[in-house]
Enzyme design. Structure first.
Site, PDB file in Angstrom:
ATOM      1  N   GLY A 148       0.915  -1.159  -0.008  1.00 37.99           N
ATOM      2  CA  GLY A 148       0.055   0.205   0.073  1.00 37.99           C
ATOM      3  C   GLY A 148       0.981   1.148  -0.109  1.00 37.99           C
ATOM      4  N   GLN A 172       3.279   9.908   1.175  1.00 36.99           N
ATOM      5  CA  GLN A 172       4.536   8.987   1.247  1.00 36.99           C
ATOM      6  C   GLN A 172       5.474   9.251   0.127  1.00 36.99           C
ATOM      7  OE1 GLN A 172       2.439   5.264   2.106  1.00 36.99           O
ATOM      8  NE2 GLN A 172       4.307   4.958   3.468  1.00 36.99           N
ATOM      9  N   CYS A 224       5.965  -0.082   7.316  1.00 31.80           N
ATOM     10  CA  CYS A 224       5.794   1.066   6.480  1.00 31.80           C
ATOM     11  C   CYS A 224       6.603   1.414   5.706  1.00 31.80           C
ATOM     12  CB  CYS A 224       4.851   2.078   7.507  1.00 31.80           C
ATOM     13  SG  CYS A 224       4.737   3.755   6.643  1.00 31.80           S
ATOM     14  N   LEU A 225       6.715   1.811   4.498  1.00 34.80           N
ATOM     15  CA  LEU A 225       7.668   2.140   3.719  1.00 34.80           C
ATOM     16  C   LEU A 225       8.442   3.424   4.226  1.00 34.80           C
ATOM     17  CD1 LEU A 225       6.378   1.458  -0.093  1.00 34.80           C
ATOM     18  CD2 LEU A 225       7.863   0.168   1.332  1.00 34.80           C
ATOM     19  N   HIS A 248      -4.275   1.544   7.446  1.00 33.97           N
ATOM     20  CA  HIS A 248      -3.176   2.302   7.456  1.00 33.97           C
ATOM     21  C   HIS A 248      -2.800   3.285   6.489  1.00 33.97           C
ATOM     22  CE1 HIS A 248       1.372   1.586   8.075  1.00 33.97           C
ATOM     23  NE2 HIS A 248       1.399   2.325   6.920  1.00 33.97           N
ATOM     24  N   GLU A 249      -3.394   3.063   5.466  1.00 35.29           N
ATOM     25  CA  GLU A 249      -3.182   3.872   4.364  1.00 35.29           C
ATOM     26  C   GLU A 249      -4.015   5.207   4.367  1.00 35.29           C
ATOM     27  OE1 GLU A 249      -0.661   3.831   2.531  1.00 35.29           O
ATOM     28  OE2 GLU A 249      -0.429   1.642   2.960  1.00 35.29           O
ATOM     29  N   HIS A 272      -2.725   7.455   6.489  1.00 32.17           N
ATOM     30  CA  HIS A 272      -1.667   8.579   5.883  1.00 32.17           C
ATOM     31  C   HIS A 272      -2.276   9.697   5.304  1.00 32.17           C
ATOM     32  CE1 HIS A 272       2.239   6.615   6.223  1.00 32.17           C
ATOM     33  NE2 HIS A 272       1.970   5.201   5.668  1.00 32.17           N
TER      34      HIS A 272
HETATM   35 ZN    ZN Z   1       2.632   3.528   5.769  1.00 30.95          ZN
END
Ligand code: ZN
Length: 170
Positions: A44, A49, A92-93, A134-135, A138
């Site tokens: 995701g 991000q 998470c990236l 989660h997304e 963000h």
């Molecule tokens: Zn993340």
């Protein structure tokens, strides 16, 4: 491909604007986001991000199995969260190599607009619900680290400081 923005970068916690019109510019951003997600082996990715403060999310609904199942959510909203919660480790990236247990609802209702401009409304459960939560966090400027106990946060403070250092040098 976009560069990933790391924890410590202001753009991860800034306000994100709604997409008003799905034009070529938005389609281009989405395409590039999908490419970035796959390149970084993410499942995701949210626009902040990659440093873009818009409410756009892409999800690999095969969760790493293939590249043909991409869900694009424009202006996503979670309209309902189930009472039952599950704790599971998340990555998470924007937090390289950090995995922390996060408590999330097991089932949710989601509202969004597709890349074609259609209204989407659906329910999600288990892992899929977790990824969406989660997304969507963000695009609301909320990070997984905001969802853990103060004790856990202190426990990983060394790792967080390291990631912050990376954010400054990238
Ligand atoms: Zn993340």
């Amino acid at each position: 491909m976009y560069k990933i923005v790391y924890y410590g970068d202001k753009r991860l916690v800034s306000d994100n604007e709604d997409v008003q019109e799905i034009d070529d510019g938005i389609r281009k951003i989405v395409k590039k986001m999908v490419r970035t997600m796959f390149k970084r082996n993410g499942i995701g990715l949210a626009a902040p991000q990659v440093g873009i403060n818009k409410r756009i999310v892409v999800i690999d609904t095969s969760f790493g199995e293939d590249r043909d199942h991409i869900l694009v959510l424009i202006n996503p909203q979670i309209t309902q969260k189930g009472q039952e919660t599950v704790v599971m480790e998340e990555g998470c990236l924007s937090f390289p190599e950090l995995y922390i247990p996060v408590e999330r609802s097991r089932s949710i209702s989601v509202k969004a607009v597709s890349l074609r401009g259609e209204e989407l409304q659906f329910e999600a459960t288990d892992y899929f619900a977790r990824v969406i939560q989660h997304e969507v966090d963000h695009v609301n400027g909320v990070l997984m680290i905001d969802r853990v106990s103060p004790e856990k946060r202190i426990e990983v403070s060394g790792e967080l400081a390291e990631i912050k250092k990376m954010a400054e040098t990238v």
